[in-house]
Design a protein around this motif. Structure first.
Motif, PDB file in Angstrom:
ATOM      1  N   TYR A  47      17.630  26.362  28.721  1.00 21.53           N
ATOM      2  CA  TYR A  47      16.431  27.171  28.818  1.00 21.53           C
ATOM      3  C   TYR A  47      15.313  26.476  28.036  1.00 21.53           C
ATOM      4  O   TYR A  47      15.588  25.761  27.055  1.00 21.53           O
ATOM      5  CB  TYR A  47      16.669  28.568  28.259  1.00 21.53           C
ATOM      6  N   PRO A  48      14.058  26.628  28.431  1.00 22.73           N
ATOM      7  CA  PRO A  48      12.961  25.932  27.741  1.00 22.73           C
ATOM      8  C   PRO A  48      12.968  26.126  26.227  1.00 22.73           C
ATOM      9  O   PRO A  48      12.748  25.175  25.466  1.00 22.73           O
ATOM     10  CB  PRO A  48      11.706  26.537  28.381  1.00 22.73           C
ATOM     11  N   GLU A  49      13.245  27.344  25.771  1.00 20.64           N
ATOM     12  CA  GLU A  49      13.221  27.606  24.332  1.00 20.64           C
ATOM     13  C   GLU A  49      14.376  26.947  23.591  1.00 20.64           C
ATOM     14  O   GLU A  49      14.346  26.844  22.353  1.00 20.64           O
ATOM     15  CB  GLU A  49      13.224  29.118  24.073  1.00 20.64           C
ATOM     16  N   GLN A  50      15.396  26.476  24.319  1.00 21.08           N
ATOM     17  CA  GLN A  50      16.534  25.813  23.685  1.00 21.08           C
ATOM     18  C   GLN A  50      16.284  24.328  23.421  1.00 21.08           C
ATOM     19  O   GLN A  50      17.092  23.674  22.779  1.00 21.08           O
ATOM     20  CB  GLN A  50      17.786  25.971  24.558  1.00 21.08           C
ATOM     21  N   ARG A  51      15.187  23.792  23.920  1.00 22.84           N
ATOM     22  CA  ARG A  51      14.878  22.370  23.719  1.00 22.84           C
ATOM     23  C   ARG A  51      14.499  22.066  22.275  1.00 22.84           C
ATOM     24  O   ARG A  51      14.765  20.975  21.781  1.00 22.84           O
ATOM     25  CB  ARG A  51      13.721  21.941  24.621  1.00 22.84           C
ATOM     26  N   SER A  52      13.836  23.009  21.610  1.00 23.82           N
ATOM     27  CA  SER A  52      13.258  22.765  20.292  1.00 23.82           C
ATOM     28  C   SER A  52      14.068  23.450  19.194  1.00 23.82           C
ATOM     29  O   SER A  52      14.657  24.516  19.422  1.00 23.82           O
ATOM     30  CB  SER A  52      11.817  23.294  20.286  1.00 23.82           C
ATOM     31  N   LYS A  53      14.077  22.845  18.000  1.00 27.24           N
ATOM     32  CA  LYS A  53      14.863  23.372  16.876  1.00 27.24           C
ATOM     33  C   LYS A  53      16.314  23.613  17.292  1.00 27.24           C
ATOM     34  O   LYS A  53      16.991  24.525  16.811  1.00 27.24           O
ATOM     35  CB  LYS A  53      14.255  24.675  16.343  1.00 27.24           C
ATOM     36  N   SER A  54      16.811  22.740  18.173  1.00 32.45           N
ATOM     37  CA  SER A  54      18.113  22.953  18.815  1.00 32.45           C
ATOM     38  C   SER A  54      19.280  22.834  17.854  1.00 32.45           C
ATOM     39  O   SER A  54      20.381  23.328  18.137  1.00 32.45           O
ATOM     40  CB  SER A  54      18.291  21.949  19.955  1.00 32.45           C
ATOM     41  N   TYR A  55      19.084  22.187  16.711  1.00 37.42           N
ATOM     42  CA  TYR A  55      20.166  22.056  15.735  1.00 37.42           C
ATOM     43  C   TYR A  55      20.581  23.408  15.166  1.00 37.42           C
ATOM     44  O   TYR A  55      21.658  23.531  14.572  1.00 37.42           O
ATOM     45  CB  TYR A  55      19.765  21.103  14.610  1.00 37.42           C
ATOM     46  N   LEU A  56      19.731  24.424  15.352  1.00 34.91           N
ATOM     47  CA  LEU A  56      20.097  25.778  14.933  1.00 34.91           C
ATOM     48  C   LEU A  56      21.007  26.461  15.948  1.00 34.91           C
ATOM     49  O   LEU A  56      21.708  27.423  15.606  1.00 34.91           O
ATOM     50  CB  LEU A  56      18.828  26.619  14.743  1.00 34.91           C
TER      51      LEU A  56
END
Length: 276
Positions: A47-56
């Motif tokens: 999902y688009p929101e899963q691309r960023s800060k994904s290490y969380l």
């Protein structure tokens, strides 16, 4: 995995180093499998929101960003105290028109330091046909170049931000990577990438590291993960440690962190398409 003197000199002069060998073939296969297992459960994509800060969100990525094979060369360039600001997935499907226009990250990230660096890890081959990164050597020095927001549908950047470097394209340097290799560049360096015309996906993860004296100067709140040494400044809220993929506490924190990053990236933008 330490850099030699000539590589460090090149980084200072040109703003990048590539390639650096990091992961073995079986490690790459295992990480790619974990990613694609998640994608398969979500109709084939993050999902688009899963691309960023994904290490969380992904325990395996939280572990990867602390790998000494990544952090040792990073420490040679910015010092032994290291914060991770963000991670981003850069996935171009086979035959995709997706591209990244010429840009400098320092223009939009709201970070005070000139010493922020990106380590870009390839989980599949990223050659010229796959749309590997290319850079404009030396542009990490001097004033930040003028950008315009284009909002092109195929542009992977949030605002389609772009520097006009058509007259200097011949000076660009391609940074092809084999799966398991990484490149490192200063976030002030102008960089771009083309579409993937190859038969396989191009899967990359960018990891953005900074010294702890860095501050967020655009947003009201931001977070980071201490991956080595100590942080005596506390300019960023510490991120939680996920116990597993999609750990509920970490997922809740990720929602807040993603919103904060989005607000920084779109500060002053005419349109907010929220690609992250």
């Amino acid at each position: 995995m330490l850099l030699n003197a000539s590589e460090i000199e090149q980084f200072d002069r040109d703003g990048y180093i590539s390639p650096v060998s990091v992961l073995k073939n079986d490690e790459v296969a295992g990480l790619r499998d974990q990613l694609e297992t998640v994608e398969a459960r979500q109709h084939g994509a993050l999902y688009p929101e899963q691309r960023s800060k994904s290490y969380l969100l992904f325990k395996w990525l939280h572990d990867l960003v602390q790998d000494p094979r990544i952090l040792d060369p990073v420490a040679q360039l910015i010092g032994s105290d290291i914060l991770l600001w963000n991670t981003l997935f850069w996935i171009k499907e086979a035959g995709s028109n997706s591209f990244v226009s010429w840009h400098q990250d320092t223009k939009y990230w709201g970070l005070s330091s000139d010493q922020v660096i990106t380590a870009w890890i390839a989980l599949s081959d990223a050659g010229i046909d796959e749309g590997c990164m290319r850079v404009m050597p030396g542009t990490h020095r001097g004033e930040v170049l003028s950008h315009e927001d284009s909002y092109h549908d195929d542009n992977m950047l949030t605002r389609g931000q772009e520097i006009n470097l058509e007259d200097k394209e011949m000076e660009a340097v391609y940074m092809p990577l084999k799966a398991g290799e990484m490149s490192i560049h200063n976030y002030r360096l102008a960089h771009a990438s083309g579409p993937n015309i190859a038969a396989d996906r191009r899967i990359g993860i960018s990891m953005h590291f900074m010294p702890p004296d860095t501050r967020q100067i655009v947003g009201n709140w931001d977070c980071a993960m201490l991956v080595r040494g100590q942080d005596i400044y506390s300019n960023f809220e510490s991120t939680p440690i996920p116990a597993c993929d999609f750990d509920p506490e970490a997922v809740a924190f990720h929602k807040k962190a993603s919103k904060a990053v989005n607000e920084v990236l779109y500060k002053g933008a005419a349109v907010n398409d929220a690609k992250l």
